[in-house]
Design an enzyme around this catalytic site. Structure first.
Site, PDB file in Angstrom:
ATOM      1  N   ALA A   1      65.337 -74.539  11.733  1.00 58.10           N
ATOM      2  CA  ALA A   1      65.716 -73.750  10.566  1.00 58.10           C
ATOM      3  C   ALA A   1      64.475 -73.437   9.734  1.00 58.10           C
ATOM      4  O   ALA A   1      63.430 -74.093   9.855  1.00 58.10           O
ATOM      5  CB  ALA A   1      66.732 -74.519   9.725  1.00 58.10           C
TER       6      ALA A   1
ATOM      7  N   GLY B   1      67.979 -75.915  14.713  1.00 58.49           N
ATOM      8  CA  GLY B   1      68.718 -74.688  14.944  1.00 58.49           C
ATOM      9  C   GLY B   1      68.295 -73.977  16.209  1.00 58.49           C
ATOM     10  O   GLY B   1      69.101 -73.271  16.830  1.00 58.49           O
TER      11      GLY B   1
ATOM     12  N   GLU C   1      70.225 -75.647  18.891  1.00 62.88           N
ATOM     13  CA  GLU C   1      71.617 -75.226  18.747  1.00 62.88           C
ATOM     14  C   GLU C   1      71.813 -73.799  19.242  1.00 62.88           C
ATOM     15  O   GLU C   1      72.833 -73.479  19.867  1.00 62.88           O
ATOM     16  CB  GLU C   1      72.046 -75.364  17.286  1.00 62.88           C
ATOM     17  CG  GLU C   1      72.188 -76.818  16.855  1.00 62.88           C
ATOM     18  CD  GLU C   1      72.357 -76.998  15.360  1.00 62.88           C
ATOM     19  OE1 GLU C   1      73.212 -77.806  14.962  1.00 62.88           O
ATOM     20  OE2 GLU C   1      71.634 -76.333  14.588  1.00 62.88           O
TER      21      GLU C   1
ATOM     22  N   GLU D   1      66.992 -83.168  12.730  1.00 62.44           N
ATOM     23  CA  GLU D   1      67.424 -83.014  11.341  1.00 62.44           C
ATOM     24  C   GLU D   1      67.466 -84.339  10.587  1.00 62.44           C
ATOM     25  O   GLU D   1      67.271 -84.380   9.373  1.00 62.44           O
ATOM     26  CB  GLU D   1      68.811 -82.354  11.294  1.00 62.44           C
ATOM     27  CG  GLU D   1      68.838 -80.897  11.720  1.00 62.44           C
ATOM     28  CD  GLU D   1      69.081 -80.690  13.208  1.00 62.44           C
ATOM     29  OE1 GLU D   1      69.440 -79.573  13.591  1.00 62.44           O
ATOM     30  OE2 GLU D   1      68.901 -81.662  13.981  1.00 62.44           O
TER      31      GLU D   1
END
Length: 263
Positions: free
Chosen positions: A71, A114, A117, A137
């Site tokens: 992210a 992310g 993901e 994270e």
């Protein structure tokens, strides 16, 4: 632009019929995913889903250091429970996974947070030997929030998923392949060409059957076995209303290559 779309994609031997190439291009932040980038990916995939010229998609990151490094932390650090809830920017992840056409992730370098993901939201992952997958994270005081705990556990099992999510450790390409996260590992420089070749083979198949098969495999993760088999059978029956089914079986009987129309 931070996202480039090419249809048809260009491979080493020229255009790859039916395949679109999406390239995330934020080299200054190793292709980190901010909210605008995720929305742009969702917009592009929805447009390609509607385009009959596209039958499969390859998604990759620009450069050789990262697919997507995670992210955009400065943007995320400003958020609160209230801002995340009211903006609902995470809804774009569901738009990505709703894409009906197959998506092949071509991963070089880091696919973290992310980025991991996003790769898992695709249907197949082609990894270069330099790829690194992780959900770090926890090191930032949070946890995966875009499907990481769910898709990772389904892909590699609870034990390894717990290890990665609770410690933030990364998996190299070969370990990721052995664990079931990655479909294919290739030399780093061959990552995108190999993904385009795989997507091209999928694009050469009957489009309606491909979309139905993708949906059925995805539902296998969500439905009990009996319900999944019943759902599969309904989809199987529906394909007998398509011209491609008649053409495929006729071509088999006549010992010739089929000519798919997507009808």
């Amino acid at each position: 632009m931070s996202l480039h779309v090419s249809l048809p994609a260009s491979g080493p031997d020229g255009p790859v019929d039916g395949v679109a190439l999406l390239v995330m291009d934020r080299p200054d932040v190793l292709n980190a995913l901010n909210f605008a980038q995720v929305e742009a990916i969702a917009d592009a995939l929805e447009a390609l889903d509607r385009d009959p010229a596209c039958r499969a998609v390859v998604l990759t990151g620009a450069g050789d250091r990262a697919f997507a490094s995670g992210a955009d932390i400065p943007e995320l650090a400003r958020q609160t429970n209230a801002s995340l809830t009211t903006s609902n920017d995470f809804r774009h992840w569901e738009r990505i996974t709703a894409t009906r056409k197959p998506i092949v992730a071509a991963v070089r370098g880091f696919a973290l947070g992310g980025g991991c993901e996003l790769a898992m939201a695709c249907d197949l992952i082609v990894a270069g030997e330099d790829a690194q997958f992780g959900q770090p994270e926890i090191r930032l005081g949070v946890m995966p929030g875009a499907g990481g705990t769910q898709r990772l556990t389904r892909a590699i099992g609870k034990a390894k998923a717990m290890d990665m999510v609770l410690t933030g450790r990364m998996l190299g390409a070969r370990e990721a392949e052995a664990a079931g996260l990655v479909s294919l590992v290739v030399p780093a420089e061959a990552t995108v060409p190999a993904a385009l070749e795989l997507a091209g083979r999928i694009a050469a198949m009957p489009p309606i059957a491909v979309m139905a098969a993708k949906a059925a495999v995805n539902r296998a993760e969500e439905l009990p076995l009996a319900a999944g088999v019943a759902d599969e059978r309904r989809s199987f029956y529906r394909l007998f209303d398509t011209e491609d089914q008649a053409e495929g079986m006729a071509a088999f009987a006549e010992k010739r290559a089929p000519r798919w129309t997507g009808r």
